[in-house]
Design an enzyme around this catalytic site. Sequence first.
Site, PDB file in Angstrom:
ATOM      1  N   ASP A  46     -10.312  -3.848  -8.698  1.00 44.36           N
ATOM      2  CA  ASP A  46      -9.814  -5.219  -8.843  1.00 44.36           C
ATOM      3  C   ASP A  46     -10.177  -5.809 -10.199  1.00 44.36           C
ATOM      4  OD1 ASP A  46      -8.379  -6.119  -6.543  1.00 44.36           O
ATOM      5  OD2 ASP A  46     -10.221  -6.083  -5.383  1.00 44.36           O
ATOM      6  N   THR A 129      -6.057  -3.950  -0.107  1.00 37.28           N
ATOM      7  CA  THR A 129      -7.394  -3.357  -0.176  1.00 37.28           C
ATOM      8  C   THR A 129      -7.547  -2.164   0.756  1.00 37.28           C
ATOM      9  OG1 THR A 129      -8.393  -5.476  -0.778  1.00 37.28           O
ATOM     10  CG2 THR A 129      -9.850  -3.824   0.188  1.00 37.28           C
TER      11      THR A 129
END
Length: 330
Positions: A46, A129
């Site tokens: 991320d 995710t």
Amino acid sequence: MAWQEERGAALDAAREACRVCEAVREGLVSAETLWKGDRSPVTVADFCSQALICRRLLAAFPGTAIVAEEDADDLRGAGTSATRRRVLEYARMVEPSLSEADLLDALMLGRGRAEPAGRFWVIDPVDGTKGFLRGEQYAVAIALIEEGRVVLGVLGCPRLPAAPGPSEAPPGGLFYAARGQGARALGPGGGPEEALSVSRQGNPTEAVLCESVEAAHSSQGEAARIAEVLGVRAAPLRMDSQAKYAAVARGDADIYLRLPTRADYEEKAWDHAAGALLVAEAGGHVSDAYGRPLDFAQGRTLRANRGVVATNGALREPVGRAVSRVLAAD
């Protein structure tokens, strides 16, 4: 042609970010990671992805604000030094001379203001995710918003198969759309662009319905009742991230439902901006669960909307009626 320079910068940024995210996934994700529920690899991806994208966009368009999901403050302070080192290690795959200060400054760029009448980028550095950790679907999403309208959207989908079903072609690709200019795809190795077009399926019983893998992200119970009302016979196609929008845009699926699971939940702009434009420019239709256009003039969230419904266009009316019927019954 409008937004040509912006498209080039966003495609380059997405391509670099996808390469680094795949390196993180291959280097840090293991069976032990999944067993422990350890999110550290996706955290590294991320931050790394967002920093690289922000630096690329800032260099090309220094006056344009950037709104992104991650916050540099989460990478500062006690207990984060090991993560910072990892992020910097992978970011240097693209920018070898990058310093820790450069990294944190780049992440700070994501705090830009989303002015309703302004121009700004929205970024989701790793959308999906759980898909990332499972080695399944995730996306790098970049969109440009001008005066409340999405005018450019880019999705990097490193794990998306080249076509539905078994294929010997390598997975992955870039998808992009510019307002009024259609939607296109690029394979993982570049090469000629392919125009995207939604399916022409007009029979609800033959439709393929796409939804989130995670039940916490979308009400799968309501989706099942909508499918029953429509007479859909096929099992739902479940995948993480905005790869679902790519699936609808290229005709792998005909319907995408994201139905609210909480009355107070507000969809995030970066979770839908790029994908919604991709479907619309491929000939489909996107609205919220009540048929209203998605309002990206609200800032970081879609607080004027509830849920998302995307279709190939041919199924817009029957799907809209079925969604209204099911939601009214709840």
